[in-house]
Design an enzyme around this catalytic site. Structure first.
Site, PDB file in Angstrom:
ATOM      1  CG  ASP A  12      22.453  20.123  -2.954  1.00  0.00           C
ATOM      2  OD1 ASP A  12      22.721  18.917  -2.818  1.00  0.00           O
ATOM      3  OD2 ASP A  12      23.274  20.966  -3.352  1.00  0.00           O
TER       4      ASP A  12
ATOM      5  CD  GLU B  11      23.216  16.743   0.408  1.00  0.00           C
ATOM      6  OE1 GLU B  11      23.830  15.856  -0.210  1.00  0.00           O
ATOM      7  OE2 GLU B  11      23.279  17.944   0.098  1.00  0.00           O
TER       8      GLU B  11
END
Length: 673
Positions: free
Chosen positions: A332, A386
């Site tokens: 993330d 990401e």
């Protein structure tokens, strides 16, 4: 990497040539760090990443041993149920000379399974109760809401049955999910409920991988798991470690890979629960000064330049792979790690923006080493980055000068769909633009495409189905009460997903419930909504109710994935454009023996629209307009479409395929062998 040999990253993209020194420098930094941590190859990265086996609380013989890295501490006691929460000499840790480590050997019988405990840390000018950084079990008291570490030594350990499991990535079809909100009831769902009720749905729907959010323990449920406090502890809200292991083992038995949404981009600021001030030094794990706090996330930024922090984070990767058998990670917030600015206010208009000295080489080095480690431990592991910036090389091979991720998220795709739905009239949807956006990617990097993820489902945003239908979802989604807005939304929802999923070059992702057009946004319990769980759940009864339209979308999603799987390794097959006409709003392309045809026009149907395709007979295998998917059923899909001879194209082996294409519909045909 050979010094004078052109980097593979540049060989695939000559526009990167002016930045070869920077790319090479980042690679050589990673090589240098690997050599340092492995004593020039005398050991491995996996040997280095074993902090979780040394630190924390461990059963040792008949007793226990506890260790913590706390270089700024003057004194440490373990306090807990076993000491009446008082500082007692028998639970006083000793400092290991010449290190920042503290150790306590606990004789048998002094502590027991489920005892709660913390560290009482003394430092120059202060003291405080802290949860150990390496704690593997952390629980919250239901009444006081206080978090504590917990001794965990259940009599019955989990026995794994997945030794032969290997993820299916041909293609990778990801079901993004959150265990806590994966149930109809207004409460926090459990690992056990997810195993029993949700895994069978995922399997039946045709996905081959689940990506679980919010696994690492976090104090605030509403953070969606992104403000982590205890990096080695699976969230106890959803059950025990054994129940999480059973979930993963069961998924593997079903043929489902399980990847984890791992958060190494920042940490929660909390000092009592987290790492914010473990032993009187706020910078123990985090950058000092202006780089200490993330300006937008109200969180703390790891100092990736410290070997001890590298040790902590790499060990964290290894821990989840080996202890819980995760098949990999979606990392993330990569953008926040890559740039000193965290990507805030950056336009990223040209390649110079990626190599202008504003990048954190320490973070780049960490991400590169994390990928090396993960694949060293599990060669078939899956890693996904990401990143919203478009940093070149994230999903390129390490040997080519890349960072080694297997995939990067195609974050441009959902942004494109949101912008199109919000800003363009239906008659202005141009197939040339759609095709470009779906297929515009780096040749040497695989991507995960998606129409929407959990980001678009959060309160304050809108899912695709809500952008298309809005409030009519509440009043006109029963089969006997549909209106034009609902019909439009159902049709475009299917078409958007089909064009997104059928053009992948790596994998496809969907957030749970979005496949059937879940009607509610996600809003976790908070003061502003009276701490309600009403919107922190998934209403599966809606898709199960055959009197409602939701099942049309769910049924189509399942058949769409099944169709894609009929082409072996469809993600590797070239996407060959056959035709586009922005005036007609028609798009056609092929992959393998499948031909995909879209008519985005809201009003114009075409009775005999022709395309040049390889000579043969073509059979309809999927039609968004089919009655069983909530369409009008205007075409006869039982008809075998034979190509028509044209002497102009005889030498190319192509003939005209003419089919009826109703407005706002798409059809997939297969060439008969």
């Amino acid at each position: 990497m050979v010094k004078n040999k052109q980097l593979g990253l540049i060989a695939h993209d000559e526009w990167l040539a002016p930045y070869e020194d920077a790319i090479r420098g980042r690679h050589e930094h990673a090589v240098w760090k690997i050599n340092q941590l492995t004593q020039n190859g005398k050991s491995s990265l996996s040997d280095f990443a074993t902090g979780h086996l040394y630190y924390g609380l461990h059963k040792q013989g008949r007793g226990w041993v506890f260790r913590e890295w706390a270089p700024n501490a003057l004194d440490i006691y373990l306090i807990g149920d076993f000491s009446d929460w008082q500082e007692k000499e028998e639970f006083r840790c000793r400092h290991i000379p010449g290190t920042g480590d503290w150790e306590l050997v606990i004789p048998a019988g002094k502590i027991k399974h489920k005892d709660l405990y913390k560290m009482k840390v003394h430092w120059r000018g202060g003291e405080g109760e802290r949860i150990p950084a390496w704690a593997t079990r952390v629980v919250q008291d239901e009444n006081t809401k206080i978090f504590s570490a917990q001794v965990w030594n259940p009599r019955k350990k989990h026995t794994w049955h997945d030794a032969k499991f290997k993820p299916d990535t041909a293609p990778l079809l990801i079901y993004e999910c959150h265990v806590g909100m994966a149930q109809d009831a207004e409460k926090v769902g459990t690992y056990k409920e997810f195993t029993e009720k949700i895994l069978p749905r995922v399997k039946e729907d045709g996905y081959n991988c689940i990506q679980i959010m919010a696994i690492q323990e976090h104090p605030y449920y509403g953070s969606f798991g992104y403000h982590v406090s205890s990096f080695f502890a699976p969230s106890s809200r959803c059950g025990t470690p054994e129940e999480l292991k059973e979930l993963i083992d069961t998924a593997h038995k079903m043929g489902l890979a399980v990847i984890m949404d791992i958060v190494h981009s920042h940490a929660v600021k909390n000092e009592v629960e987290g790492l914010g001030n473990l032993c009187g030094d706020p910078n123990q794990f985090f950058y000092p000064g202006d780089r200490h706090e993330h300006p937008a996330w109200d969180s703390l930024c790891f100092d990736y330049g410290k070997d001890d922090v590298m040790h902590f984070l790499l060990s964290n990767c290894k821990y989840w792979l080996e202890e819980f058998h995760f098949d990999g990670f979606r990392f993330d917030g990569i953008t926040s790690m890559l740039y000193y600015s965290h990507g805030l206010g950056e336009a990223f208009m040209n390649y110079g923006d990626y190599f202008n000295g504003h990048q954190d080489d320490n973070a780049i080095c960490y991400l590169t080493l994390a990928n090396k480690l993960i694949h060293e431990i599990k060669p078939h592991a899956i890693t996904i980055a990401e990143d919203v910036s478009g940093m070149p090389g994230l999903a390129a091979k390490f040997e080519d000068g890349g960072y080694g991720f297997d995939y990067r998220l195609a974050m441009n795709v959902p942004d494109y769909w949101i912008k199109t739905i919000k800003e363009k009239k239906d008659e202005d949807w141009h197939p040339s633009s759609i095709f470009w956006e779906m297929t515009n990617r780096r040749a040497d990097e695989k991507t995960i495409s998606y129409a929407e993820s959990h980001d678009q489902a959060l309160v304050g945003d809108k899912t695709i189905i809500f952008r298309l239908i809005d409030a009519d979802m509440y009043w006109h989604f029963s089969k006997d009460n549909r209106n034009g807005m609902v019909d439009r939304g159902i049709a475009l929802h299917k078409m958007i997903r089909l064009v997104t999923a059928s053009t992948i070059n790596g994998g496809y992702l969907n957030f749970m419930g979005n496949e059937f057009g879940h009607p509610e946004w996600i809003d976790f319990p908070r003061e502003g909504n009276g701490w309600s769980y009403k919107y922190a759940r998934r209403q599966w009864h809606l898709v199960d109710d055959k009197n409602l339209c939701y099942h049309y979308l769910g049924d189509f999603d399942r058949e769409m994935l099944a169709t894609l799987k009929t082409v072996k390794n469809i993600q590797k097959q070239p996407v060959v454009e056959i035709w586009h006409n922005d005036g007609d709003q028609i798009l056609a392309y092929s992959r393998g023996d499948l031909v995909f045809v879209f008519n985005f026009s809201p009003t114009q149907s075409f009775p005999d629209y022709g395309f040049l395709v390889p000579k043969g007979d073509y059979k309809v295998v999927l039609n968004t307009d089919a009655v069983e998917f909530g369409g009008n059923g205007l075409a006869d899909d039982s008809v075998v479409h034979k190509t028509n001879f044209d002497p102009l194209y005889e030498k190319d082996g192509k003939e005209w395929l003419k089919i009826y294409i109703p407005a706002r519909s798409a059809v997939v045909l297969r060439k008969n062998k």
